[in-house]
Motif scaffolding. Structure first.
Motif, short mmCIF file in Angstrom:
data_model
loop_
_atom_site.label_atom_id
_atom_site.label_comp_id
_atom_site.label_asym_id
_atom_site.label_seq_id
_atom_site.Cartn_x
_atom_site.Cartn_y
_atom_site.Cartn_z
N ALA A 135 0.84 -1.21 0.00
CA ALA A 135 0.00 0.00 0.00
C ALA A 135 0.87 1.25 0.00
N ALA A 136 1.94 1.26 0.80
CA ALA A 136 2.84 2.41 0.84
C ALA A 136 3.53 2.60 -0.51
N ALA A 137 3.93 1.50 -1.15
CA ALA A 137 4.57 1.59 -2.46
C ALA A 137 3.59 2.10 -3.50
N ALA A 138 2.34 1.66 -3.43
CA ALA A 138 1.32 2.12 -4.38
C ALA A 138 1.05 3.61 -4.19
N LEU A 139 0.96 4.05 -2.94
CA LEU A 139 0.74 5.46 -2.68
C LEU A 139 1.92 6.29 -3.19
N LEU A 142 1.65 6.58 -6.91
CA LEU A 142 0.62 7.54 -7.30
C LEU A 142 1.12 8.97 -7.11
N GLU A 143 1.74 9.23 -5.97
CA GLU A 143 2.22 10.58 -5.68
C GLU A 143 3.32 11.00 -6.65
N ALA A 144 4.11 10.05 -7.16
CA ALA A 144 5.19 10.37 -8.09
C ALA A 144 4.72 10.46 -9.53
N ASP A 145 3.49 10.06 -9.81
CA ASP A 145 2.97 10.08 -11.17
C ASP A 145 2.80 11.53 -11.64
N ILE A 148 -0.85 12.70 -11.88
CA ILE A 148 -1.45 12.96 -10.57
C ILE A 148 -0.94 14.29 -10.04
N GLN A 149 0.34 14.54 -10.19
CA GLN A 149 0.92 15.80 -9.71
C GLN A 149 0.29 17.00 -10.43
N THR A 150 0.03 16.84 -11.72
CA THR A 150 -0.62 17.92 -12.47
C THR A 150 -2.03 18.14 -11.96
N LEU A 151 -2.77 17.07 -11.74
CA LEU A 151 -4.13 17.20 -11.21
C LEU A 151 -4.13 17.87 -9.83
N GLN A 152 -3.17 17.51 -9.01
CA GLN A 152 -3.08 18.11 -7.68
C GLN A 152 -2.74 19.60 -7.79
N ARG A 153 -1.81 19.94 -8.64
CA ARG A 153 -1.35 21.31 -8.78
C ARG A 153 -2.42 22.19 -9.44
N GLU A 154 -3.01 21.71 -10.53
CA GLU A 154 -3.94 22.53 -11.30
C GLU A 154 -5.34 22.59 -10.71
N PHE A 155 -5.78 21.47 -10.11
CA PHE A 155 -7.17 21.41 -9.67
C PHE A 155 -7.32 21.16 -8.17
N GLY A 156 -6.23 21.06 -7.46
CA GLY A 156 -6.30 20.83 -6.02
C GLY A 156 -6.73 19.41 -5.67
N ALA A 157 -6.50 18.50 -6.59
CA ALA A 157 -6.88 17.10 -6.32
C ALA A 157 -6.04 16.55 -5.17
N ARG A 158 -6.60 15.56 -4.47
CA ARG A 158 -5.86 14.91 -3.40
C ARG A 158 -6.16 13.41 -3.41
N ILE A 159 -5.25 12.65 -2.87
CA ILE A 159 -5.42 11.20 -2.77
C ILE A 159 -5.98 10.91 -1.39
N ASP A 160 -7.18 10.36 -1.35
CA ASP A 160 -7.82 10.09 -0.06
C ASP A 160 -7.25 8.86 0.61
N ARG A 161 -7.15 7.76 -0.13
CA ARG A 161 -6.67 6.51 0.46
C ARG A 161 -6.24 5.57 -0.65
N VAL A 162 -5.50 4.59 -0.25
CA VAL A 162 -5.05 3.57 -1.20
C VAL A 162 -5.46 2.22 -0.64
N ASP A 163 -6.27 1.48 -1.38
CA ASP A 163 -6.67 0.13 -0.99
C ASP A 163 -6.11 -0.85 -2.00
N ILE A 164 -5.42 -1.84 -1.50
CA ILE A 164 -4.91 -2.90 -2.38
C ILE A 164 -5.60 -4.18 -1.97
N LYS A 165 -6.27 -4.78 -2.91
CA LYS A 165 -6.97 -6.04 -2.64
C LYS A 165 -6.51 -7.06 -3.68
N PRO A 166 -6.35 -8.33 -3.24
CA PRO A 166 -6.02 -9.37 -4.23
C PRO A 166 -7.14 -9.48 -5.26
N ASP A 167 -6.78 -9.89 -6.48
CA ASP A 167 -7.76 -10.02 -7.55
C ASP A 167 -8.89 -10.97 -7.19
#
Length: 176
Positions: A135-139, A142-145, A148-167
């Protein structure tokens, strides 16, 4: 005078009875024994638990939530915390012995005790730690993408949570 046609008696060919082929006895499939020692020569309880097949959910939970204290001369000493002591019933213990016998290729006696302290190194704890790391690696990914950084900067987007579930596990809430 009346004459009837004369026919020669028909005889069936005589054959000797042939014995049906008998199949050679087939041995029941036996699982390949699990490697129970790590490269360092230590008993690897987590690898043993991961190698268990065809066990009930209760037996699997007993194995996952117990810490191996020793394995010597076919006797496996396990410890549970007070939180999971209800898993140590005779039926689950016997089922675990049978599953270990198949998995390890040798007879095993399981003895389960309750530990005085919590914080045992159990397979369940290792699984939970691995899930947290994923989960930490996935977050982090996402934060390094850059998108995502553009969405955060331009529109104030934020990541609420990261859930990883097996298929194999579906989130019932996502299907509503």
């Amino acid at each position: 005078p009346v004459t009837a046609p004369v026919t020669a008696p028909v005889t069936a060919p005589v054959t000797a009875p042939v014995a049906a082929p008998v199949a050679a006895p087939v041995a029941a499939p036996v699982a390949a024994p699990v490697a129970i020692y790590s490269d360092a020569g230590l008993f690897d309880w987590q690898a043993v638990v991961e190698g268990l097949a065809d066990v009930t959910p209760l037996t699997r939970e007993l194995a996952r939530n117990s810490a191996a204290r020793s394995f010597k001369d076919g006797v496996l000493e396990l410890e549970l915390t007070h939180q999971y002591e209800n898993l140590r019933g005779e039926r689950a213990t016997k089922a675990l012995e049978q599953a270990l016998q198949v998995s390890l290729g040798q007879g095993v006696v399981v003895r389960v005790s309750v530990a005085a302290a919590s914080g045992l190194a159990t397979p369940a704890e290792a699984i939970a730690a691995a899930e947290q790391a994923r989960a930490a690696a996935a977050l982090g990914a996402l934060e390094a993408d850059p998108c995502i950084q553009t969405l955060q900067r331009e529109f104030g987007a934020r990541i609420d949570r990261v859930d990883i579930k097996p298929d194999a596990v579906k989130n019932p809430r996502s299907e509503r």
